[in-house]
Design a protein around this motif. Structure first.
Motif, mmCIF file in Angstrom:
data_model
loop_
_atom_site.group_PDB
_atom_site.id
_atom_site.type_symbol
_atom_site.label_atom_id
_atom_site.label_comp_id
_atom_site.label_asym_id
_atom_site.label_seq_id
_atom_site.Cartn_x
_atom_site.Cartn_y
_atom_site.Cartn_z
ATOM 1 N N GLU A 165 7.784 -6.308 -3.117
ATOM 2 C CA GLU A 165 7.051 -5.621 -4.233
ATOM 3 C C GLU A 165 5.941 -6.872 -4.884
ATOM 4 O O GLU A 165 6.102 -7.296 -5.992
ATOM 5 N N PRO A 166 5.419 -7.880 -2.928
ATOM 6 C CA PRO A 166 3.878 -9.057 -3.872
ATOM 7 C C PRO A 166 2.840 -8.164 -4.599
ATOM 8 O O PRO A 166 3.042 -7.125 -4.914
ATOM 9 N N PRO A 167 2.702 -9.385 -5.247
ATOM 10 C CA PRO A 167 1.176 -8.409 -5.376
ATOM 11 C C PRO A 167 0.119 -8.295 -5.255
ATOM 12 O O PRO A 167 0.168 -8.665 -3.773
ATOM 13 N N PRO A 168 -0.616 -6.970 -4.769
ATOM 14 C CA PRO A 168 -1.129 -6.519 -3.733
ATOM 15 C C PRO A 168 -2.242 -7.079 -3.322
ATOM 16 O O PRO A 168 -2.823 -7.045 -2.152
ATOM 17 N N THR A 169 -2.439 -7.345 -4.180
ATOM 18 C CA THR A 169 -3.828 -8.897 -3.571
ATOM 19 C C THR A 169 -3.543 -9.758 -3.097
ATOM 20 O O THR A 169 -4.225 -10.360 -2.993
ATOM 21 N N THR A 170 -2.301 -10.368 -2.695
ATOM 22 C CA THR A 170 -1.785 -11.364 -1.913
ATOM 23 C C THR A 170 -2.776 -10.839 -0.037
ATOM 24 O O THR A 170 -2.285 -10.641 -0.155
ATOM 25 N N LYS A 171 -3.395 -12.710 -0.330
ATOM 26 C CA LYS A 171 -4.294 -12.576 -0.086
ATOM 27 C C LYS A 171 -3.918 -14.234 1.712
ATOM 28 O O LYS A 171 -4.042 -13.481 3.161
ATOM 29 N N PHE A 172 -3.491 -15.096 1.151
ATOM 30 C CA PHE A 172 -3.145 -16.223 1.815
ATOM 31 C C PHE A 172 -4.342 -17.045 2.987
ATOM 32 O O PHE A 172 -4.182 -17.039 4.046
ATOM 33 N N ASP A 173 -5.599 -16.747 1.933
ATOM 34 C CA ASP A 173 -6.513 -17.218 2.783
ATOM 35 C C ASP A 173 -6.997 -17.818 2.460
ATOM 36 O O ASP A 173 -8.222 -19.543 2.649
ATOM 37 N N SER A 174 -7.422 -18.608 1.470
ATOM 38 C CA SER A 174 -7.252 -19.744 0.285
ATOM 39 C C SER A 174 -5.919 -20.876 -0.280
ATOM 40 O O SER A 174 -5.182 -20.191 -0.219
ATOM 41 N N PHE A 175 -6.684 -21.772 -1.294
ATOM 42 C CA PHE A 175 -5.566 -22.852 -1.461
ATOM 43 C C PHE A 175 -5.223 -22.061 -2.852
ATOM 44 O O PHE A 175 -3.973 -21.964 -4.105
ATOM 45 N N ASP A 176 -6.275 -21.185 -3.134
ATOM 46 C CA ASP A 176 -5.926 -20.183 -4.496
ATOM 47 C C ASP A 176 -4.147 -19.866 -4.444
ATOM 48 O O ASP A 176 -3.330 -19.580 -5.773
ATOM 49 N N ASP A 177 -4.036 -19.393 -3.244
ATOM 50 C CA ASP A 177 -2.988 -18.447 -2.988
ATOM 51 C C ASP A 177 -1.754 -19.374 -3.765
ATOM 52 O O ASP A 177 -0.460 -18.435 -3.868
ATOM 53 N N PHE A 178 -2.248 -20.446 -3.623
ATOM 54 C CA PHE A 178 -1.120 -21.322 -3.576
ATOM 55 C C PHE A 178 -0.428 -21.967 -5.099
ATOM 56 O O PHE A 178 0.112 -22.730 -5.277
ATOM 57 N N GLN A 179 -1.096 -21.561 -6.169
ATOM 58 C CA GLN A 179 -1.918 -22.245 -6.944
ATOM 59 C C GLN A 179 -2.450 -20.995 -7.637
ATOM 60 O O GLN A 179 -2.179 -20.624 -9.456
#
Length: 328
Positions: A165-179
């Motif tokens: 059940e991860p956030p549906p907006t998860t995209k892993f295409d910028s460092f923002d996803d790791f912050q």
């Protein structure tokens, strides 16, 4: 199929070398114990020498036959930073000429939002980025071992049912996803945001194992990469998590319906050692297993086309920037 019993069903592992991260308690301890009891040379990673030596002492007390065998070793591994994870892997490479099993067991449970000195969220670093660095630094040795006759090299990554059940907006295409705070500043440390960050990090475990397998297959390397959900396990970490949410008084009740650490370790031990997994490699490799050793269905987000590759490439970029500049 009868449930896999680690005590009776793990084959002889004599001559094989294994690393179990986070081996001083819970699932890691149970996993290290069974691997060592069946003949493997086991490197226990902990964050301090004292914890490591205490773990070795307890393993030898539980099985006096391990004393004097020289098969229990310790390795300092701190998953709070890329630099420390890389250093630990490089130290291992100086000490051993083979590596048959890597069990990525250590991680961090849901907690308050914080950025590391390298510029990434602590939970994403501890659960994905640092383990990624540790594993990929060791990968050349794992690949070299897989080329030796009679070997069976596997990389097992402990994920969680929370990855579903991860956030549906998860995209892993910028460092923002790791912050990602996964919430507003005012609610950043609320339970909803804490668990959203944890779920995103555990999703990364599933995607990492999947993408690693794809790359190994493309290169013709016969290593198996598998992610697993151990079940709801009554570990010290789970106890501390419940206390952190202010409902510690419920632990005696909750713990009765949870798996013991020994039961929780069954699926990762099955994935790591069962001859069936190697015999039916096409069924298990790159998959997400649930208790006890059953191929599970990862989340719709985890099945999204191309997402595992995006995560891998983003992680490589983040690591390269940290190695070069010290932070992203």
């Amino acid at each position: 199929m009868p449930r896999f019993n680690p005590v009776t069903d793990i084959p002889d592992l004599t001559g094989r070398v294994a690393i179990v991260t986070g081996a001083n308690s819970g699932l890691g301890y149970q996993t290290a114990q069974q691997l060592a009891n069946h003949g493997a040379t086991v490197y226990l990673t902990t964050r301090s020498e004292a914890k490591a030596l205490d773990t070795i002492r307890r393993l030898e007390e539980a099985n006096p036959g391990l004393k004097g065998e020289g098969r229990l070793h310790w390795l300092l591994l701190d998953l709070s930073s890329v630099a420390k994870a890389k250093k630990a892997a490089e130290e291992f490479l100086q000490r051993e000429k083979r590596l048959d099993l890597l069990i990525n067991n250590a991680g961090q449970l849901a907690g308050d939002f914080e950025l590391t000195s390298e510029g990434l969220s602590t939970i994403m670093v501890a659960n994905h980025v640092a383990p990624f660095v540790f594993a990929t630094t060791l990968l050349p040795l794992l690949e070299a071992t897989a080329k030796l006759p009679g070997t069976d090299v596997r990389i097992i990554t402990v994920a969680s049912i929370e990855s579903s059940e991860p956030p549906p907006t998860t995209k892993f295409d910028s460092f923002d996803d790791f912050q990602n705070k996964c919430g507003s500043d005012s609610n950043v440390n609320g339970n909803t945001a804490k668990f959203a960050r944890f779920r995103q990090a555990k999703l990364a475990n599933v995607l990492f194992a999947k993408e690693l397998q794809r790359r190994l297959d493309a290169a013709g390397v016969p290593i198996l990469s598998i992610s697993i959900h151990p079940g709801s396990v009554g570990t010290e970490g789970a106890k501390n998590l419940i206390r952190g949410f202010g409902v510690g008084f419920l632990w005696p009740l909750v713990s009765r319906i949870m798996l013991s650490p020994a039961q929780g370790a069954i699926t990762q031990l099955f994935a790591a050692t069962s001859p069936e997994v190697r015999r039916e490699a096409d069924k298990y490799k790159g998959q997400y297993l649930v208790p006890y050793g059953t191929v599970g269905q990862p989340s719709a987000v985890a099945r999204r086309e191309g997402l595992s590759g995006q995560l891998w490439e983003l992680t490589e970029r983040a690591v390269a920037e940290i190695v070069q500049k010290g932070s992203v």
